[in-house]
Write a protein that holds these residues in place. Structure first.
Motif, mmCIF file in Angstrom:
data_model
loop_
_atom_site.group_PDB
_atom_site.id
_atom_site.type_symbol
_atom_site.label_atom_id
_atom_site.label_comp_id
_atom_site.label_asym_id
_atom_site.label_seq_id
_atom_site.Cartn_x
_atom_site.Cartn_y
_atom_site.Cartn_z
ATOM 1 N N ASN A 88 8.014 -50.406 20.989
ATOM 2 C CA ASN A 88 9.109 -49.842 20.412
ATOM 3 C C ASN A 88 10.663 -50.336 21.059
ATOM 4 N N ILE A 89 10.524 -50.219 22.108
ATOM 5 C CA ILE A 89 11.885 -50.798 22.996
ATOM 6 C C ILE A 89 12.168 -52.080 22.645
ATOM 7 N N LEU A 90 11.161 -52.833 22.796
ATOM 8 C CA LEU A 90 11.374 -54.427 22.493
ATOM 9 C C LEU A 90 11.793 -54.718 21.133
ATOM 10 N N LEU A 91 11.058 -54.236 19.967
ATOM 11 C CA LEU A 91 11.683 -54.236 18.623
ATOM 12 C C LEU A 91 12.773 -53.850 18.444
ATOM 13 N N GLU A 92 13.109 -52.520 18.939
ATOM 14 C CA GLU A 92 14.615 -52.109 18.845
ATOM 15 C C GLU A 92 15.581 -52.880 19.282
ATOM 16 N N TRP A 93 15.367 -53.544 20.394
ATOM 17 C CA TRP A 93 16.346 -54.524 20.965
ATOM 18 C C TRP A 93 16.332 -55.770 20.085
ATOM 19 N N ILE A 94 15.374 -56.310 19.690
ATOM 20 C CA ILE A 94 15.452 -57.388 18.732
ATOM 21 C C ILE A 94 16.305 -57.183 17.341
ATOM 22 N N SER A 95 15.909 -55.846 16.856
ATOM 23 C CA SER A 95 16.768 -55.248 15.650
ATOM 24 C C SER A 95 18.267 -55.248 15.966
ATOM 25 N N ASP A 96 18.416 -54.684 16.927
ATOM 26 C CA ASP A 96 19.734 -54.499 17.525
ATOM 27 C C ASP A 96 20.401 -55.605 17.642
ATOM 28 N N ILE A 97 20.045 -56.551 18.252
ATOM 29 C CA ILE A 97 20.492 -57.955 18.583
ATOM 30 C C ILE A 97 20.807 -58.682 17.122
ATOM 31 N N TYR A 98 20.142 -58.639 16.179
ATOM 32 C CA TYR A 98 20.269 -59.032 14.899
ATOM 33 C C TYR A 98 21.348 -58.547 14.098
ATOM 34 N N ALA A 99 21.183 -57.112 14.000
ATOM 35 C CA ALA A 99 22.301 -56.468 13.517
ATOM 36 C C ALA A 99 23.857 -56.713 14.061
ATOM 37 N N VAL A 100 24.052 -56.790 15.405
ATOM 38 C CA VAL A 100 25.244 -56.800 16.077
ATOM 39 C C VAL A 100 25.756 -58.114 15.872
ATOM 40 N N PHE A 101 24.710 -59.164 15.992
ATOM 41 C CA PHE A 101 24.915 -60.417 16.066
ATOM 42 C C PHE A 101 25.781 -60.903 14.644
ATOM 43 N N GLN A 102 25.143 -60.223 13.547
ATOM 44 C CA GLN A 102 25.599 -60.787 12.387
ATOM 45 C C GLN A 102 26.930 -60.128 12.063
ATOM 46 N N SER A 117 31.022 -48.022 20.446
ATOM 47 C CA SER A 117 32.487 -48.182 20.271
ATOM 48 C C SER A 117 32.976 -49.503 21.105
ATOM 49 N N ALA A 118 31.994 -50.116 21.940
ATOM 50 C CA ALA A 118 32.318 -51.169 22.681
ATOM 51 C C ALA A 118 32.346 -52.455 21.887
ATOM 52 N N PHE A 119 31.742 -52.398 20.625
ATOM 53 C CA PHE A 119 31.617 -53.674 20.027
ATOM 54 C C PHE A 119 32.969 -54.188 19.549
ATOM 55 N N LYS A 120 32.954 -55.600 19.572
ATOM 56 C CA LYS A 120 34.502 -56.119 19.025
ATOM 57 C C LYS A 120 34.078 -57.194 18.400
ATOM 58 N N SER A 121 34.709 -57.534 16.971
ATOM 59 C CA SER A 121 34.713 -58.558 16.335
ATOM 60 C C SER A 121 36.074 -58.710 15.631
ATOM 61 N N ASP A 122 36.392 -60.103 15.638
ATOM 62 C CA ASP A 122 37.973 -60.338 14.918
ATOM 63 C C ASP A 122 37.621 -60.625 13.516
ATOM 64 N N ASN A 123 36.311 -60.714 13.006
ATOM 65 C CA ASN A 123 36.092 -61.008 11.725
ATOM 66 C C ASN A 123 34.510 -60.662 11.450
ATOM 67 N N PRO A 124 34.316 -59.303 11.235
ATOM 68 C CA PRO A 124 33.202 -58.365 11.145
ATOM 69 C C PRO A 124 32.571 -58.823 9.788
ATOM 70 N N ALA A 125 31.173 -58.869 9.709
ATOM 71 C CA ALA A 125 30.437 -59.371 8.499
ATOM 72 C C ALA A 125 30.599 -58.449 7.521
ATOM 73 N N TYR A 126 30.595 -57.089 7.918
ATOM 74 C CA TYR A 126 30.805 -55.902 7.100
ATOM 75 C C TYR A 126 31.222 -54.544 7.678
ATOM 76 N N PRO A 127 31.745 -53.537 7.072
ATOM 77 C CA PRO A 127 32.465 -52.547 7.439
ATOM 78 C C PRO A 127 31.473 -52.080 8.698
ATOM 79 N N PHE A 128 32.380 -51.489 9.622
ATOM 80 C CA PHE A 128 31.899 -51.123 11.081
ATOM 81 C C PHE A 128 30.903 -49.895 10.722
ATOM 82 N N ASP A 129 31.126 -49.042 9.676
ATOM 83 C CA ASP A 129 30.478 -47.938 9.282
ATOM 84 C C ASP A 129 29.049 -48.169 8.778
ATOM 85 N N TYR A 130 28.665 -49.601 8.402
ATOM 86 C CA TYR A 130 27.474 -49.752 7.846
ATOM 87 C C TYR A 130 26.632 -50.242 9.131
#
Length: 178
Positions: A92-106, A3-16
């Protein structure tokens, strides 16, 4: 905390976002475990740049979001992947972090996954794990975005001065030597 994620113009609905993070994380694990002959980071870049499902996610099409990691893996052309050198370094921790970075960044910056991958290749994200893994994902994405912005400004500034790529590289070598 999501819930701490913020975006003025998200790429897709938060639910995704949580679904994308989950499936993408599983896919990155699958890269390492199912195709150990290929470099995992190279496969991540190929996925982000060429996957038809990633392109659907880019435009918030749910058909791209709700595929299994096996389905995503099977639609990727592995022929352009680099051969593995250090796949055993990617836990797994590193790959999960990389995955999360790409998803949240987008989600946060509303950029295509292909564009993000060219601006922030998986190797770059991997290299930024220390110290960024100790801050929130939101803050890590902000720091990576600042890095991209600074690199773009430097390139634009050099281009206005008429410096070629070779001249910029020479300047960087000269600075590192002195």
């Amino acid at each position: 905390m999501i819930s701490a994620f913020k975006s003025d113009n998200p790429a897709y609905p938060f639910d995704y976002l949580s679904d994308i993070r989950y499936v993408q994380k599983k896919l990155f694990f699958r890269f390492r475990d199912t195709a150990p002959q290929y470099d995992t980071l190279s496969l991540i870049d190929i996925y982000l740049r060429t996957s038809p499902s990633r392109k659907m996610i880019d435009i918030a099409n749910p058909r791209g979001v709700y595929k299994s990691s096996k389905q995503l893996f099977n639609e990727i052309d592995l022929s352009g992947a680099a051969l593995a050198v250090h796949n055993d370094w990617y836990d797994n921790i590193l790959l999960e972090w990389i995955s999360d970075i790409y998803a949240v960044f987008q989600w946060k910056y509303n950029m295509s996954s292909s564009e993000i991958s060219y601006l922030l290749p998986a190797q770059t994200v991997y290299d930024c794990y220390n110290p960024l893994h100790e801050v929130t994902l939101n803050k890590a994405c902000e720091k990576l975005y600042e890095r991209i912005s600074l690199d773009k400004l430097k390139f634009q500034s050099d281009s206005k001065l008429g410096k070629s790529t070779k001249a910029r590289q020479k300047d960087n070598v000269d600075k590192s030597v002195s």
